[in-house]
Design a protein around this motif. Structure first.
Motif, PDB file in Angstrom:
ATOM      1  N   LYS A 262      -6.601   7.887  -9.676  1.00 38.58           N
ATOM      2  CA  LYS A 262      -6.366   7.054  -8.498  1.00 38.58           C
ATOM      3  C   LYS A 262      -7.094   5.723  -8.656  1.00 38.58           C
ATOM      4  O   LYS A 262      -8.069   5.627  -9.411  1.00 38.58           O
ATOM      5  CB  LYS A 262      -6.871   7.743  -7.221  1.00 38.58           C
ATOM      6  CG  LYS A 262      -6.150   9.019  -6.847  1.00 38.58           C
ATOM      7  CD  LYS A 262      -6.737   9.619  -5.561  1.00 38.58           C
ATOM      8  CE  LYS A 262      -6.062  10.922  -5.185  1.00 38.58           C
ATOM      9  NZ  LYS A 262      -6.643  11.512  -3.960  1.00 38.58           N
TER      10      LYS A 262
ATOM     11  N   ASN B 223      -5.912   2.752  -9.782  1.00 39.80           N
ATOM     12  CA  ASN B 223      -5.449   1.813 -10.810  1.00 39.80           C
ATOM     13  C   ASN B 223      -3.947   1.567 -10.692  1.00 39.80           C
ATOM     14  O   ASN B 223      -3.253   1.442 -11.685  1.00 39.80           O
ATOM     15  CB  ASN B 223      -5.782   2.366 -12.196  1.00 39.80           C
ATOM     16  CG  ASN B 223      -5.650   1.324 -13.296  1.00 39.80           C
ATOM     17  OD1 ASN B 223      -5.932   0.142 -13.082  1.00 39.80           O
ATOM     18  ND2 ASN B 223      -5.212   1.755 -14.467  1.00 39.80           N
ATOM     19  N   GLU B 224      -3.481   1.474  -9.461  1.00 37.93           N
ATOM     20  CA  GLU B 224      -2.052   1.284  -9.253  1.00 37.93           C
ATOM     21  C   GLU B 224      -1.557  -0.044  -9.813  1.00 37.93           C
ATOM     22  O   GLU B 224      -0.393  -0.170 -10.218  1.00 37.93           O
ATOM     23  CB  GLU B 224      -1.727   1.374  -7.759  1.00 37.93           C
ATOM     24  CG  GLU B 224      -1.822   2.771  -7.172  1.00 37.93           C
ATOM     25  CD  GLU B 224      -3.254   3.212  -6.951  1.00 37.93           C
ATOM     26  OE1 GLU B 224      -4.148   2.341  -7.055  1.00 37.93           O
ATOM     27  OE2 GLU B 224      -3.494   4.408  -6.691  1.00 37.93           O
ATOM     28  N   ASN B 225      -2.398  -1.096  -9.844  1.00 39.94           N
ATOM     29  CA  ASN B 225      -1.992  -2.408 -10.370  1.00 39.94           C
ATOM     30  C   ASN B 225      -2.275  -2.571 -11.856  1.00 39.94           C
ATOM     31  O   ASN B 225      -2.005  -3.627 -12.431  1.00 39.94           O
ATOM     32  CB  ASN B 225      -2.715  -3.519  -9.605  1.00 39.94           C
ATOM     33  CG  ASN B 225      -2.309  -3.573  -8.143  1.00 39.94           C
ATOM     34  OD1 ASN B 225      -1.146  -3.318  -7.813  1.00 39.94           O
ATOM     35  ND2 ASN B 225      -3.251  -3.888  -7.255  1.00 39.94           N
ATOM     36  N   GLY B 226      -2.832  -1.548 -12.488  1.00 38.00           N
ATOM     37  CA  GLY B 226      -3.022  -1.582 -13.934  1.00 38.00           C
ATOM     38  C   GLY B 226      -4.133  -2.488 -14.409  1.00 38.00           C
ATOM     39  O   GLY B 226      -4.059  -2.996 -15.536  1.00 38.00           O
TER      40      GLY B 226
END
Length: 894
Positions: free
Chosen positions: A395, A397-400
């Motif tokens: 969790k 690191n949705e934008n990388g």
């Protein structure tokens, strides 16, 4: 006194006597003949009897057989060298030689079934009439490793013939005259069979002996008796494992009953007996406790019998294996071996974080830097897939922005920032990290514990003063083609991340490969600097990548890319690339018209075709129908004349732009467009009557000459037939039921034909030249030298000689040289005239010249008579088959 006979010289008599003695000495002295009764079919390498050689020559050291089908051993045994079938009595000679003394003797041997005179005991002569019998096989065996006493009596061999006659016995085979030699022997008079020493069954399990019964004079009283002697087994061999040390591997997570390996032992004693019935067991296990393995007593398969295997506790076991024959009874013989079992690692230990939470910090706009190392522990075998960790960001690191990898040496997790962070958007980021192994967990372990250990990482973002931001890095703009120079449109936009606007930024073009536009320094808008025509560019050149630099007031900058695309405008009408079309009326019923438009597809097809207003003749003859989006079909009426037509065609694209083009269409009388030339638009070209006459005349002359040559050769002789063997090789036999109705004859070299009824006596020239141009042909030949004047007197003939379909041989045939000298110049003159049109201009449309092979060609001429300059070589006409007599009768007199 009677007259004395002729005197024979003494020297001659002495020479003849010496030769006779020499021949007798070479031939050898004949001994008593031996008769052997044998079956009619003999197998190879089988004994058929025995001959007493010592009775003929005791000191023989060379024994030979005159028949290669039989061989003789030193003891007189006669064997077959190959399989033989005797249809009648057969004899051969056994030659005995003493090399030292030079004595040679011969024993005649007769093979067959005969009546034999045997001597009874106490009787001089008795005739025995009976057939041969086989003895009853006597089962015999002996114990291996026997203690004797030796010689050991095995059994007594008896023949039924011994009841009435004196019978002697002998044996042969392995153990007698073959290795091991002299192991067995038989008493000659009694038939008692003895063994001389102990025997090892593992070396010789059976001896195939052959016993013989014969009379004193060598007669075989019975067929040879197969006498097998079986050696009884004794348990004198210990079972032995196939390997002194066995090495096996088994995973620590194996279930109960998992096969570890197989041990195997062998025993040289007799198979399928108690001596070779083996039983396996485990004598000892190290470490001793607990018992982990078991072995199948029959098969030797080792399996697991406990869940207690743990590589992290014990990684290797040693087993002492035992095998015992006699099915494991206490008196059985024993063999041992060592078995080493290595416990292989399984992923039964999960990697764990050393703490549950971690913290790290990083400046904004920094990327590709390491910010944290996270250690883990794992009890599995180091540097294996069961030990190596596999980290995952679960969790946050949705934008990388982050990436975590494993250090292959330390097995630590290494956390990186891979994209610049923005302090204005987020001051901190919380990540949830999970760890597992490269190899999946074993099934039992996965059921007991969670498959992934987790930890939290808090990343703090530090603020920094930053310059303008070019976002997005790549921006697009479209410019319509044909736009006026100086036209202005939107360009590239950058912004200040602190103020979130573009105020105070300056723009500059760093790189423009095509030089299409300029940029406004304050606003970033672009201005065209040249006229842009999309159709004159290559498809790859519709785009231009311009590099733009944006700078703030203190000199900080960013760089972006502006992609300029040329937008199409419908400024080109569709065109027809064809200018001239040839339509061969005999082969083509229409022609397809294609159109193209250089504009983009949105301004191109589908096209609309139509015939522009033209003369009434064009509209009446020609029609235009649509085929597809880019083609139309131009068709003509059946009554259209051969000429060139000018046809105006209008083509319109989907946007309504159109253009008209006048096509030149040649409707031609041809089979291929290459045969059609430009022609006037009225009238047709016709051949003149003299050209047609010349063509017909040339064809008639050529056929006349060729048919005359053929008939002249066939009619040379009367009543000739082909030899039957030659005819079958050169002529194809036809199934024609009767002669044809038409026959061909030759008169003065002009082929004549009798149609339907030969009794009418009608003969005429072949071809259209007689019916259509015959009179002109006669006139053309007037005043020229005739064949009769060329040949001279004595060869005159009339047309009447061909009446009834028959031709006289003397008046209708000429030699090839006469015909060649007469016709060659005239044919050349006629062909030259035929090759010209009405204006005496050479025209290739009438007669086509073909290449001549030349004299001396290895292929020869295609003419059937070109090589027949004389009458030699025509003997094959003497024997024509019946199917060809009809052809000969058409050209010769009956």
């Amino acid at each position: 006194m009677a007259a004395a006979g002729p005197q024979i010289p003494l020297s001659f008599l002495l020479r003849q006597l010496w030769l006779s003695l020499l021949i007798f000495g070479l031939a050898g002295e004949a001994c008593e003949r031996v008769v052997l009764n044998v079956p009619s079919k003999l197998d190879a390498d089988k004994i058929i009897g025995r001959v007493n050689l010592n009775k003929c020559l005791r000191s023989a050291d060379l024994i030979q057989s005159s028949d290669p089908d039989f061989r003789v051993l030193d003891d007189g045994s006669v064997y077959t060298a190959r399989a033989t079938v005797l249809s009648e009595e057969r004899s051969f000679i056994i030659r005995l030689s003493d090399i030292k003394t030079g004595i040679q003797k011969e024993i005649p041997v007769l093979l067959g079934q005969q009546q034999k005179v045997l001597k009874k005991r106490h009787t001089k002569e008795t005739v025995l009439r009976r057939t041969k019998r086989r003895w009853v096989p006597l089962p015999c065996s002996m114990q291996e490793n026997s203690l004797g006493p030796f010689p050991l009596l095995l059994q007594q061999v008896q023949s039924d013939a011994a009841q009435n006659y004196t019978i002697y016995y002998s044996i042969s085979g392995r153990g007698v005259d073959q290795e091991p030699l002299n192991l067995f022997y038989i008493e000659r008079d009694t038939g008692n069979l003895y063994c001389t020493r102990p025997v090892d069954r593992e070396e010789y399990d059976v001896f195939e002996l052959v016993a013989y019964a014969y009379t004193a004079d060598g007669y075989s009283a019975d067929f040879p008796l197969p006498l097998p002697i079986k050696v009884e087994d004794e348990n004198d061999n210990h079972p032995v494992f196939t390997k002194p040390i066995y090495n096996f591997k088994v995973p620590e997570s194996s279930r109960i009953g998992t096969e570890v390996g197989v041990v195997c032992a062998t025993d040289r004693d007799e198979p399928d007996t108690m001596h070779t019935q083996l039983k396996y067991s485990i004598l000892e296990q190290t470490p001793k406790s607990p018992g982990i393995f078991s072995v199948d007593p029959k098969t030797g398969v080792i399996t697991t019998k406990s869940h207690s295997m743990d590589r992290e506790v014990v990684d290797k076991y040693t087993l002492i294996m035992k095998v015992q024959d006699m099915d494991g009874q206490f008196f059985g013989l024993i063999g041992t071996s060592t078995c080493i079992i290595t416990i292989e690692d399984s992923n039964d230990n999960a990697p764990t974080f050393r703490q549950n939470a971690y913290e790290a910090s990083v400046e904004e706009n920094v990327y590709n830097v390491e910010i944290l190392r996270i250690p883990v522990d794992d009890k599995d075998l180091i540097n294996t897939a069961n030990w190596r960790a596999n980290f995952t960001i679960l969790k946050g690191n949705e934008n990388g922005y982050f990436q975590i990898t494993a250090d292959k040496t330390t097995n630590d997790g290494v956390l990186y920032v891979v994209k610049p962070l923005n302090y204005e958007e987020d001051h901190q980021v919380v990540l949830e990290i999970g760890v597992s192994n490269e190899e999946p967990f074993t099934r039992d372990f996965a059921a007991r514990v969670p498959t992934m250990n987790r930890a939290l990482v808090t990343v703090h973002i530090r603020d920094q003063d930053e310059g303008p931001e070019c976002s997005p890095l790549t921006q697009y703009v479209r410019i319509k083609e044909n736009s006026a120079v100086g036209s202005k449109t939107n360009g590239y936009k950058a912004y200040d991340p602190e103020t979130r606007n573009s105020n105070g930024l300056r723009y500059k073009i760093l790189h423009d490969p095509r030089g299409w536009v300029t940029i406004d320094e304050n606003s970033g808008s672009i201005i065209t600097s040249k006229a842009l025509d999309r159709e004159v560019m290559d498809p790859q050149n519709y785009l231009s990548n311009i590099t733009v630099l944006a700078t703030d007031q203190v000199g900080r900058s960013c760089t972006g890319t502006l992609i300029v695309s040329i937008e199409d405008v419908n400024d080109n009408a569709p065109t027809i690339p064809q200018d001239y079309i040839i339509i061969c009326k005999s082969k083509m019923e229409y022609a397809d018209i294609l159109a193209a438009d250089p504009d983009d597809a949105v301004n191109g097809a589908p096209f609309y075709f139509s015939l522009e207003s033209a003369s009434p003749d064009i509209s009446r003859i020609w029609t235009l129908n649509r085929v597809n989006d880019t083609a139309a079909r131009l068709s003509y009426q059946k009554n259209a004349e051969f000429q060139e037509y000018l046809i105006p065609i209008t083509v319109k694209d989907r946007a309504g732009m159109s253009a008209t083009k006048t096509l030149k269409v040649n409707l031609c009388d041809c089979t291929h467009s290459s045969q059609c030339f430009a022609a006037p638009r009225s009238g047709q070209i016709e051949l003149g009557k003299w050209a047609i006459l010349a063509i017909l005349l040339g064809i008639a002359l050529l056929f006349s000459v060729l048919l005359t040559l053929v008939c002249g050769i066939v009619g040379t002789r009367k009543g000739k037939h082909f030899p039957e063997d030659i005819a079958q090789q050169n002529l194809i036999i036809s199934n024609t039921e009767a002669p044809g109705d038409d026959r061909v004859c030759s008169v003065n070299g002009v082929m004549m034909q009798t149609a339907n009824n030969s009794s009418q006596g009608f003969c005429g020239t072949m071809g259209s030249g007689v019916r259509n141009g015959g009179q002109e042909t006669i006139e053309m030949l007037k005043g020229q030298q005739t064949l009769e004047s060329y040949r001279g007197a004595g060869h005159h003939h009339t047309l009447d000689s061909c009446r009834g379909g028959h031709v006289e041989m003397d008046s209708c045939r000429y030699t090839y040289s006469e015909w060649h000298n007469f016709t060659q110049p005239r044919l050349g003159e006629k062909l030259h005239l035929c090759n010209q049109d009405e204006q005496h201009v050479p025209s290739q449309d009438y007669v086509l010249a073909y290449n001549y092979e030349g004299r001396g060609s290895p292929a020869g001429s295609v003419g059937c008579c070109s090589e027949k300059q004389e009458e030699d070589g025509l003997d094959f006409l003497n024997n024509l088959e019946p199917k060809f007599i009809n052809l000969a009768e058409a050209c010769t007199k009956r």
